[in-house]
Write a protein that holds these residues in place. Structure first.
Motif, PDB file in Angstrom:
ATOM      1  N   PRO A 153       0.804  -1.222   0.000  1.00 32.95           N
ATOM      2  CA  PRO A 153       0.000   0.000   0.000  1.00 32.95           C
ATOM      3  C   PRO A 153       0.845   1.284   0.000  1.00 32.95           C
ATOM      4  N   ALA A 154       1.963   1.280   0.732  1.00 34.56           N
ATOM      5  CA  ALA A 154       2.795   2.494   0.785  1.00 34.56           C
ATOM      6  C   ALA A 154       3.539   2.731  -0.529  1.00 34.56           C
ATOM      7  N   MET A 155       3.610   1.737  -1.384  1.00 39.51           N
ATOM      8  CA  MET A 155       4.329   1.871  -2.662  1.00 39.51           C
ATOM      9  C   MET A 155       3.301   1.938  -3.807  1.00 39.51           C
ATOM     10  N   ASP A 156       3.233   0.913  -4.653  1.00 37.05           N
ATOM     11  CA  ASP A 156       2.313   0.977  -5.795  1.00 37.05           C
ATOM     12  C   ASP A 156       0.864   0.645  -5.425  1.00 37.05           C
ATOM     13  N   ASP A 157       0.657   0.084  -4.239  1.00 38.70           N
ATOM     14  CA  ASP A 157      -0.683  -0.260  -3.749  1.00 38.70           C
ATOM     15  C   ASP A 157      -1.460  -1.097  -4.765  1.00 38.70           C
ATOM     16  N   ASP A 158      -0.873  -2.218  -5.160  1.00 41.36           N
ATOM     17  CA  ASP A 158      -1.531  -3.094  -6.138  1.00 41.36           C
ATOM     18  C   ASP A 158      -2.238  -4.248  -5.425  1.00 41.36           C
ATOM     19  N   ASP A 159      -3.475  -4.523  -5.851  1.00 45.79           N
ATOM     20  CA  ASP A 159      -4.238  -5.625  -5.249  1.00 45.79           C
ATOM     21  C   ASP A 159      -4.002  -6.939  -5.985  1.00 45.79           C
ATOM     22  N   PHE A 160      -3.621  -6.838  -7.258  1.00 44.23           N
ATOM     23  CA  PHE A 160      -3.434  -8.046  -8.051  1.00 44.23           C
ATOM     24  C   PHE A 160      -2.100  -8.041  -8.774  1.00 44.23           C
ATOM     25  N   ALA A 217      17.739  11.045  -1.537  1.00 40.71           N
ATOM     26  CA  ALA A 217      16.682  10.821  -0.531  1.00 40.71           C
ATOM     27  C   ALA A 217      16.865   9.464   0.149  1.00 40.71           C
ATOM     28  N   LEU A 218      17.240   8.467  -0.638  1.00 41.49           N
ATOM     29  CA  LEU A 218      17.420   7.121  -0.094  1.00 41.49           C
ATOM     30  C   LEU A 218      18.632   7.064   0.829  1.00 41.49           C
ATOM     31  N   HIS A 219      19.746   7.641   0.369  1.00 42.85           N
ATOM     32  CA  HIS A 219      20.964   7.564   1.187  1.00 42.85           C
ATOM     33  C   HIS A 219      20.851   8.408   2.446  1.00 42.85           C
ATOM     34  N   LYS A 220      20.099   9.497   2.371  1.00 40.14           N
ATOM     35  CA  LYS A 220      19.828  10.279   3.588  1.00 40.14           C
ATOM     36  C   LYS A 220      19.026   9.457   4.582  1.00 40.14           C
ATOM     37  N   VAL A 271       9.917  10.682   9.257  1.00 36.05           N
ATOM     38  CA  VAL A 271      10.711  11.726   8.612  1.00 36.05           C
ATOM     39  C   VAL A 271      10.667  11.602   7.088  1.00 36.05           C
ATOM     40  N   PHE A 272      10.810  10.385   6.577  1.00 31.88           N
ATOM     41  CA  PHE A 272      10.996  10.219   5.128  1.00 31.88           C
ATOM     42  C   PHE A 272       9.782   9.623   4.420  1.00 31.88           C
ATOM     43  N   GLY A 273       8.763   9.255   5.174  1.00 29.65           N
ATOM     44  CA  GLY A 273       7.595   8.619   4.565  1.00 29.65           C
ATOM     45  C   GLY A 273       7.765   7.100   4.561  1.00 29.65           C
ATOM     46  N   GLU A 274       6.641   6.425   4.480  1.00 31.66           N
ATOM     47  CA  GLU A 274       6.628   4.976   4.632  1.00 31.66           C
ATOM     48  C   GLU A 274       7.366   4.268   3.488  1.00 31.66           C
ATOM     49  N   ALA A 275       7.125   4.702   2.271  1.00 32.88           N
ATOM     50  CA  ALA A 275       7.728   4.013   1.122  1.00 32.88           C
ATOM     51  C   ALA A 275       9.254   4.094   1.197  1.00 32.88           C
TER      52      ALA A 275
END
Lengths: 296, 296
Positions: free
Chosen positions: A87-94, B31-34, B104-108
């Protein structure tokens, strides 16, 4: 050779080996191992493992030897799909027509199943008994190559920039950054690991690296194109999802025709790199064609 | 020796080495390395790396050689904290008094920063130049040991059973399963990797394994006790959170006094295993005491 039977034959071998190497569903904790196996056995085409086997064959290697390494790479690929779908990324169900991991097992278990699959790959790659015929020095090089391609400056880095770019205008270099890393890096790792375990020399390694870079990028462009013109039933996912999400793609940036031309150009570039390998590289040659012409 | 200055000295070395081995904040994607660096440099005590250094010293090893391995282990520890804190898992907003990674950086990005740290550990462990003095065979053994301890039948497995047990009555064997894996496994891996890189023989390896198992479990029992009687300001997190969440703990299952007795018993068991190492194991001995008596 006939590509379809080649792909089918090796898919069967890879599936059987994955079943051997993954902890069984009854191993503690069962919920975790069920979740790991659910996504590993979700009908993947095993393209990366088969690329690795074909690369190993191209340099005269024994494909039996490379099988555990191919399985480890497929575990890493699967972990990346589980985490991408969250859900926090692409949020794909399938995915491939089946509910995604977190829809079946819950978000927490899906995150941990991904973590465990990534870790399991390194358990396998460093296993003293599973890779008896591969020198420790080579195993370390293979681990290093695969980890780099999967890490913060490879696949994970590509995923971060892809997310950052959603809904924004991005430049062509940024698009190439995403594509060469998010999908390309792991395909390149497949080719390079196959070459190493197959016992290649430096020259062959460089040639196969050129193949892997070009074929990996061609694969992602073909993926972008399929998202525009593909058949939903064959793909097992919604068509047009990239556009809906405001994802940068080759067709969006270059137009459909130019994107197709670029994919064909990369395919030819990939196959030019195979010239020194003669007949032994026939599977790699046909896979490059398949990558660009596939319908799913 | 004086433990505080020993801990402080090696904490400084580990922090400096981590700074060298982690990609810089300006490396793409920043952003990732931070996000990765934010959690690695969040004020950890570096107990696991220091245990590894001390184990290596106990068998007469050069602690300079083990430093990159110690850093890799700390990266894995940090990834596990980032993922544990996620909303889908423990949903913690603070750790050591600072906002957690996803706040701080968000869930993803937090999920991906965890993934990248886990992968970075294996990049480092397999690096041909970073561990020049360690034979490839030993590096493979170290990778295997660490990966197994971190994987589905180690740390991740412990986390899954811990989650499943929240709010339920669980048996003592289940509690020991969770504790020996969720925290214990990575501490054992620290000790075992330190011993291997230090060049131990089989007998020393077995003795240090006994130390690692006992000290790891004692650490977690002490953690459980601190969650009941600890000082919130010193801990940097809420006291009583285990009870609030319905987490199974030693004090909850055995009572506070019996839990304390068990921790002391395990500490003594750990230190008995150190007898053959004499003076060289003095840091490990004092760390076992520190683990049980600490206030944060």
């Amino acid at each position: 050779m006939e590509l379809n039977s080649y792909l089918k034959h090796h898919l069967g071998r890879v599936d059987k080996a994955l079943d051997t190497y993954l902890p069984g569903e009854s191993v503690l904790p069962p919920a975790l191992h069920k979740a790991m196996r659910y996504s590993v056995f979700a009908g993947g085409k095993r393209l990366r493992p088969i690329l690795m086997i074909a690369a190993s064959e191209a340099v005269g290697g024994d494909s039996e030897l490379v099988l555990p390494v191919a399985c480890a790479l497929e575990m890493i690929h699967t972990y990346s799909l589980i985490h991408d779908d969250l859900p926090a990324m692409d949020d794909d169900d399938f995915r491939r027509g089946r509910p995604t991991n977190h829809k079946v097992f819950g978000e927490a278990t899906a995150i941990l199943a991904g973590d465990a699959l990534l870790t399991e790959a390194f358990i396998l790659l460093s296993h003293p008994e599973v890779l008896p015929g591969v020198a420790a020095e080579t195993r370390c090089r293979v681990i290093h190559t695969i980890a780099r391609c999967a890490g913060s400056q490879g696949m994970v880095g590509g995923q971060v920039v892809d997310m950052e770019s959603e809904g924004r205008e991005i430049s062509f270099p940024t698009l190439e950054y995403i594509h060469t890393r998010k999908t390309g890096a792991l395909m390149l790792a497949s080719i390079q690991a196959g070459a190493m375990v197959g016992g290649c020399d430096e020259e062959a390694f460089r040639a196969l690296t050129r193949y892997g870079e070009a074929a990996g990028l061609a694969f992602q462009i073909a993926d972008d194109i399929l998202d525009v013109v593909g058949d939903q039933a064959l793909l097992g996912k919604d068509v047009g999802s990239d556009q809906q999400r405001g994802k940068a793609t080759y067709p969006a940036l270059l137009g459909l025709e130019a994107a197709r031309d670029r994919a064909v150009e990369l395919r030819d570039l990939a196959n030019e790199a195979l010239a020194p390998f003669g007949e032994r590289a026939e599977p790699l040659r046909q896979i490059a064609h398949y990558i660009v012409d596939r319908t799913s």
